[in-house]
Motif scaffolding. Structure first.
Motif, PDB file in Angstrom:
ATOM      1  N   ALA A 114     -17.324   8.248 -27.247  1.00 23.89           N
ATOM      2  CA  ALA A 114     -17.713   7.426 -28.402  1.00 23.89           C
ATOM      3  C   ALA A 114     -18.744   8.091 -29.315  1.00 23.89           C
ATOM      4  CB  ALA A 114     -18.248   6.069 -27.933  1.00 23.89           C
ATOM      5  N   CYS A 115     -19.539   9.006 -28.796  1.00 25.64           N
ATOM      6  CA  CYS A 115     -20.582   9.644 -29.612  1.00 25.64           C
ATOM      7  C   CYS A 115     -20.012  10.679 -30.569  1.00 25.64           C
ATOM      8  CB  CYS A 115     -21.636  10.284 -28.712  1.00 25.64           C
ATOM      9  SG  CYS A 115     -22.590   9.059 -27.777  1.00 25.64           S
ATOM     10  N   GLY A 116     -18.851  11.239 -30.248  1.00 23.40           N
ATOM     11  CA  GLY A 116     -18.233  12.237 -31.104  1.00 23.40           C
ATOM     12  C   GLY A 116     -17.935  13.520 -30.351  1.00 23.40           C
ATOM     13  N   GLY A 117     -17.129  14.370 -30.955  1.00 18.26           N
ATOM     14  CA  GLY A 117     -16.660  15.591 -30.317  1.00 18.26           C
ATOM     15  C   GLY A 117     -17.709  16.633 -30.009  1.00 18.26           C
ATOM     16  N   ASP A 118     -18.809  16.650 -30.755  1.00 10.14           N
ATOM     17  CA  ASP A 118     -19.850  17.652 -30.532  1.00 10.14           C
ATOM     18  C   ASP A 118     -20.828  17.252 -29.435  1.00 10.14           C
ATOM     19  OD1 ASP A 118     -18.899  19.331 -32.526  1.00 10.14           O
ATOM     20  OD2 ASP A 118     -20.113  18.364 -34.079  1.00 10.14           O
ATOM     21  N   TYR A 119     -20.694  16.047 -28.904  1.00 12.08           N
ATOM     22  CA  TYR A 119     -21.653  15.535 -27.922  1.00 12.08           C
ATOM     23  C   TYR A 119     -21.158  15.768 -26.505  1.00 12.08           C
ATOM     24  CZ  TYR A 119     -24.344  13.448 -31.628  1.00 12.08           C
ATOM     25  OH  TYR A 119     -25.122  13.277 -32.736  1.00 12.08           O
ATOM     26  N   ARG A 120     -22.078  16.246 -25.645  1.00 12.05           N
ATOM     27  CA  ARG A 120     -21.791  16.492 -24.238  1.00 12.05           C
ATOM     28  C   ARG A 120     -22.717  15.642 -23.384  1.00 12.05           C
ATOM     29  NH1 ARG A 120     -17.901  17.908 -26.348  1.00 12.05           N
ATOM     30  NH2 ARG A 120     -17.320  20.021 -26.877  1.00 12.05           N
ATOM     31  N   VAL A 121     -22.201  15.119 -22.279  1.00 15.54           N
ATOM     32  CA  VAL A 121     -23.009  14.307 -21.365  1.00 15.54           C
ATOM     33  C   VAL A 121     -24.066  15.198 -20.721  1.00 15.54           C
ATOM     34  CG1 VAL A 121     -22.993  12.932 -19.241  1.00 15.54           C
ATOM     35  CG2 VAL A 121     -21.136  12.683 -20.907  1.00 15.54           C
ATOM     36  N   VAL A 122     -25.343  14.782 -20.827  1.00 16.16           N
ATOM     37  CA  VAL A 122     -26.448  15.511 -20.206  1.00 16.16           C
ATOM     38  C   VAL A 122     -27.112  14.706 -19.100  1.00 16.16           C
ATOM     39  CG1 VAL A 122     -26.904  16.998 -22.198  1.00 16.16           C
ATOM     40  CG2 VAL A 122     -28.086  14.795 -22.010  1.00 16.16           C
ATOM     41  N   ASN A 123     -26.821  13.406 -19.035  1.00 17.34           N
ATOM     42  CA  ASN A 123     -27.389  12.561 -18.001  1.00 17.34           C
ATOM     43  C   ASN A 123     -26.604  11.254 -17.980  1.00 17.34           C
ATOM     44  OD1 ASN A 123     -29.127  11.659 -15.983  1.00 17.34           O
ATOM     45  ND2 ASN A 123     -30.975  12.301 -17.080  1.00 17.34           N
ATOM     46  N   SER A 124     -26.671  10.558 -16.861  1.00 14.71           N
ATOM     47  CA  SER A 124     -26.043   9.244 -16.768  1.00 14.71           C
ATOM     48  C   SER A 124     -26.737   8.460 -15.673  1.00 14.71           C
ATOM     49  CB  SER A 124     -24.543   9.358 -16.480  1.00 14.71           C
ATOM     50  OG  SER A 124     -24.315   9.937 -15.210  1.00 14.71           O
ATOM     51  N   VAL A 125     -26.610   7.144 -15.754  1.00 18.21           N
ATOM     52  CA  VAL A 125     -27.169   6.269 -14.726  1.00 18.21           C
ATOM     53  C   VAL A 125     -26.213   5.089 -14.550  1.00 18.21           C
ATOM     54  CG1 VAL A 125     -28.661   5.002 -16.349  1.00 18.21           C
ATOM     55  CG2 VAL A 125     -29.254   5.072 -13.936  1.00 18.21           C
ATOM     56  N   PRO A 126     -25.890   4.752 -13.287  1.00 14.70           N
ATOM     57  CA  PRO A 126     -24.975   3.632 -13.064  1.00 14.70           C
ATOM     58  C   PRO A 126     -25.636   2.287 -13.324  1.00 14.70           C
ATOM     59  CG  PRO A 126     -25.686   4.543 -10.964  1.00 14.70           C
ATOM     60  CD  PRO A 126     -26.270   5.414 -12.043  1.00 14.70           C
ATOM     61  N   VAL A 127     -24.869   1.368 -13.873  1.00 10.43           N
ATOM     62  CA  VAL A 127     -25.262  -0.035 -13.994  1.00 10.43           C
ATOM     63  C   VAL A 127     -24.560  -0.686 -12.805  1.00 10.43           C
ATOM     64  CG1 VAL A 127     -25.257  -2.100 -15.433  1.00 10.43           C
ATOM     65  CG2 VAL A 127     -25.317   0.162 -16.514  1.00 10.43           C
ATOM     66  N   THR A 128     -25.275  -0.855 -11.724  1.00  5.29           N
ATOM     67  CA  THR A 128     -24.724  -1.219 -10.428  1.00  5.29           C
ATOM     68  C   THR A 128     -23.586  -2.242 -10.497  1.00  5.29           C
ATOM     69  OG1 THR A 128     -26.875  -0.782  -9.456  1.00  5.29           O
ATOM     70  CG2 THR A 128     -25.307  -1.989  -8.092  1.00  5.29           C
ATOM     71  N   GLY A 129     -22.400  -1.791 -10.086  1.00  2.00           N
ATOM     72  CA  GLY A 129     -21.229  -2.648 -10.010  1.00  2.00           C
ATOM     73  C   GLY A 129     -20.612  -3.018 -11.345  1.00  2.00           C
ATOM     74  N   LYS A 130     -21.198  -2.563 -12.447  1.00  2.56           N
ATOM     75  CA  LYS A 130     -20.729  -2.987 -13.776  1.00  2.56           C
ATOM     76  C   LYS A 130     -20.222  -1.846 -14.649  1.00  2.56           C
ATOM     77  CE  LYS A 130     -22.148  -7.248 -13.125  1.00  2.56           C
ATOM     78  NZ  LYS A 130     -21.205  -8.351 -13.015  1.00  2.56           N
ATOM     79  N   GLY A 131     -20.871  -0.663 -14.581  1.00  2.67           N
ATOM     80  CA  GLY A 131     -20.510   0.435 -15.462  1.00  2.67           C
ATOM     81  C   GLY A 131     -21.509   1.562 -15.383  1.00  2.67           C
ATOM     82  N   THR A 132     -21.614   2.332 -16.473  1.00  8.46           N
ATOM     83  CA  THR A 132     -22.491   3.496 -16.515  1.00  8.46           C
ATOM     84  C   THR A 132     -23.063   3.647 -17.916  1.00  8.46           C
ATOM     85  OG1 THR A 132     -21.102   4.582 -14.861  1.00  8.46           O
ATOM     86  CG2 THR A 132     -22.604   6.001 -16.092  1.00  8.46           C
ATOM     87  N   VAL A 133     -24.334   4.084 -17.991  1.00  6.83           N
ATOM     88  CA  VAL A 133     -24.958   4.437 -19.266  1.00  6.83           C
ATOM     89  C   VAL A 133     -24.950   5.958 -19.346  1.00  6.83           C
ATOM     90  CG1 VAL A 133     -26.991   4.267 -20.737  1.00  6.83           C
ATOM     91  CG2 VAL A 133     -26.458   2.404 -19.145  1.00  6.83           C
ATOM     92  N   TYR A 134     -24.453   6.492 -20.465  1.00  6.63           N
ATOM     93  CA  TYR A 134     -24.361   7.937 -20.675  1.00  6.63           C
ATOM     94  C   TYR A 134     -25.307   8.382 -21.779  1.00  6.63           C
ATOM     95  CZ  TYR A 134     -20.227   7.834 -17.771  1.00  6.63           C
ATOM     96  OH  TYR A 134     -19.369   7.659 -16.722  1.00  6.63           O
ATOM     97  N   LEU A 135     -26.092   9.423 -21.480  1.00  6.65           N
ATOM     98  CA  LEU A 135     -26.928  10.098 -22.470  1.00  6.65           C
ATOM     99  C   LEU A 135     -26.216  11.389 -22.819  1.00  6.65           C
ATOM    100  CD1 LEU A 135     -29.654  10.462 -24.036  1.00  6.65           C
ATOM    101  CD2 LEU A 135     -30.472  11.679 -22.003  1.00  6.65           C
ATOM    102  N   THR A 136     -25.950  11.592 -24.098  1.00  5.29           N
ATOM    103  CA  THR A 136     -25.263  12.800 -24.549  1.00  5.29           C
ATOM    104  C   THR A 136     -26.151  13.521 -25.555  1.00  5.29           C
ATOM    105  OG1 THR A 136     -24.114  11.746 -26.411  1.00  5.29           O
ATOM    106  CG2 THR A 136     -23.024  11.644 -24.250  1.00  5.29           C
ATOM    107  N   TYR A 137     -25.800  14.791 -25.819  1.00  2.00           N
ATOM    108  CA  TYR A 137     -26.564  15.594 -26.780  1.00  2.00           C
ATOM    109  C   TYR A 137     -25.613  16.497 -27.538  1.00  2.00           C
ATOM    110  CZ  TYR A 137     -29.977  18.739 -28.812  1.00  2.00           C
ATOM    111  OH  TYR A 137     -30.717  19.458 -29.706  1.00  2.00           O
ATOM    112  N   SER A 138     -25.902  16.688 -28.834  1.00  2.00           N
ATOM    113  CA  SER A 138     -25.156  17.621 -29.667  1.00  2.00           C
ATOM    114  C   SER A 138     -26.101  18.732 -30.115  1.00  2.00           C
ATOM    115  CB  SER A 138     -24.584  16.927 -30.904  1.00  2.00           C
ATOM    116  OG  SER A 138     -24.118  17.884 -31.836  1.00  2.00           O
ATOM    117  N   ALA A 139     -25.834  19.957 -29.678  1.00  3.39           N
ATOM    118  CA  ALA A 139     -26.638  21.096 -30.115  1.00  3.39           C
ATOM    119  C   ALA A 139     -26.450  21.320 -31.617  1.00  3.39           C
ATOM    120  CB  ALA A 139     -26.235  22.346 -29.338  1.00  3.39           C
TER     121      ALA A 139
END
Length: 151
Positions: free
Chosen positions: A41-66
């Protein structure tokens, strides 16, 4: 392009005076215990650099574009479906600017939200229904073991 908050059953499009019927597809629920994957969803230039699970519901993704020097956060549900409350946020740990956020009743994800963050530590997280997670002071532009740097 921002996704809609709810899935429409059908839509009628008129193109050059000719009506075309298009049926929207319905999302198939993920199997029990499935983990959300980053949806781009962030776009093609963005890569996942970190993530944290939302227990039993999903995941939050932190991405970065150089290319842009920005971080982006998106909160993704394990099983898309009925609109439910979701929230995602991203802010500089040092308070040098206001945090950015997105919230509402969503079928699959909240966000994306963006923040210029080259060499800046960030606070980020998300909520799905009543389960919340947050990370403070992370991804400061230093290489961690197995992590992607964003200097």
């Amino acid at each position: 392009m921002k996704r809609s908050h709810a899935v429409a059953g059908s839509a009628v499009l008129a193109v050059a005076g000719i009506a075309t019927m298009a049926m929207a597809t319905t999302a198939t629920a993920a199997p029990a215990g499935a983990t959300a994957t980053y949806n781009g969803a962030c776009g093609g230039d963005y890569r996942v650099v970190n993530s944290v699970p939302v227990t039993g519901k999903g995941t939050v993704y932190l991405t970065y574009s150089a290319k842009t020097g920005k971080n982006c956060v998106v909160t993704v549900r394990n099983s898309p479906g009925t609109p439910t409350y979701m929230y995602t946020y991203l802010g500089p740990t040092d308070g040098s600017s206001d945090p950015v956020f997105d919230s509402g009743e969503y079928t699959s994800y909240a966000g994306p939200v963006y923040l210029p963050a080259k060499g800046v530590c960030v606070d980020w997280g998300g909520t799905i229904e009543t389960v919340s997670v947050s990370v403070s002071g992370s991804n400061c532009g230093r290489m961690a073991a197995g992590a992607v740097t964003h200097r």
